[in-house]
Design a protein around this motif. Sequence first.
Motif, mmCIF file in Angstrom:
data_model
loop_
_atom_site.group_PDB
_atom_site.id
_atom_site.type_symbol
_atom_site.label_atom_id
_atom_site.label_comp_id
_atom_site.label_asym_id
_atom_site.label_seq_id
_atom_site.Cartn_x
_atom_site.Cartn_y
_atom_site.Cartn_z
ATOM 1 N N GLY A 1 -40.877 27.882 47.295
ATOM 2 C CA GLY A 1 -39.471 28.287 47.342
ATOM 3 C C GLY A 1 -39.213 29.463 48.272
ATOM 4 N N GLY B 1 -35.733 19.431 40.188
ATOM 5 C CA GLY B 1 -35.261 20.721 39.696
ATOM 6 C C GLY B 1 -34.827 21.624 40.837
ATOM 7 N N SER B 2 -34.703 22.899 40.564
ATOM 8 C CA SER B 2 -34.254 23.866 41.560
ATOM 9 C C SER B 2 -35.348 24.121 42.594
ATOM 10 C CB SER B 2 -33.882 25.185 40.888
ATOM 11 O OG SER B 2 -33.669 26.198 41.863
ATOM 12 N N TRP B 3 -34.978 23.999 43.881
ATOM 13 C CA TRP B 3 -35.967 24.254 44.924
ATOM 14 C C TRP B 3 -36.404 25.713 44.932
ATOM 15 C CZ3 TRP B 3 -34.959 27.878 48.667
ATOM 16 C CH2 TRP B 3 -33.619 28.212 48.888
ATOM 17 N N ARG B 4 -35.538 26.593 44.446
ATOM 18 C CA ARG B 4 -35.890 28.028 44.427
ATOM 19 C C ARG B 4 -37.060 28.312 43.494
ATOM 20 N NH1 ARG B 4 -31.991 31.332 46.820
ATOM 21 N NH2 ARG B 4 -30.088 30.247 47.429
#
Length: 200
Positions: free
Chosen positions: A49, A41-44
Motif C-alpha cells: 500500500g 479490500g482497501s488497497w491502502r
Amino acid sequence: MGVRTEHDALELIHQRRVITEVPAMGTTSLVEAVAGGPVSGSWRAHAKGRLMYRLGRILRASHDVLSVRLVEGKVAFVDASLWPAVYRVAMEPSRRRRSLEGLSPQARALLTAVERDREVRLDKEGEWTKAREALEERLLVHASEAQESDGRYVVVLRSWRDWVSPTIEHAAKTLTYEEALERLRGHCGGAPAGLGAWVP
C-alpha cells in the motif's frame, strides 16, 4: 511482474496509454499493477500500500504524465500521445457549459481564481477540497501535485489554456470532439461507465 519503480510505472503508461490509479472496469490500474494482481479490500491496507501511494504521488507530480479524472470519474494517468485528445475534450464549449451547471459558489470562485491567477496551490485536505474536486471531476481545470520544500504534497490547479503547449494545442485543433472522445474511449476499455459524469 508487478510495478516496483517510477520507471516501471511510466513504461506501463506508455504501453497502455491510459491507466487508472485505483481499479476501474476495463482498464489497468496502478494499484493492481503494483500488487501483481487483483486487490481485495482497501488497497491502502495492502502489504504494498505504501508503494502504491508513493508511486501515485510521483506520477501526479510527473511532467511526463497527465493526471486527470478520466475513467468513471477516477484519476487516470495518461500518456503524452493522448494529451491533444484530452485537451480537445476538456475545452469543448458545449461540454464546459454543461460542466458549469450546478457548481457551488465556492467552486465558481475557485475557478475564477485559477483563470485569473493562472496557478493556485492548495493543501490536499482543507476548506477548498470539495470545490477543487468538483472542478477536477468536471475537467474544468488541470490538476497536478507538487512537493514543497517541507516535504508536503500540494495540489496545483492551472487553467487548461495555461497548461497547454503550442504543439498540443495545434494537434488538438485537428480533432473533432467526437474523434477525441473515440480516441480516449479506445484506450479506456470502452469506459463502460463513461469518461466521467461530465463527458458523454
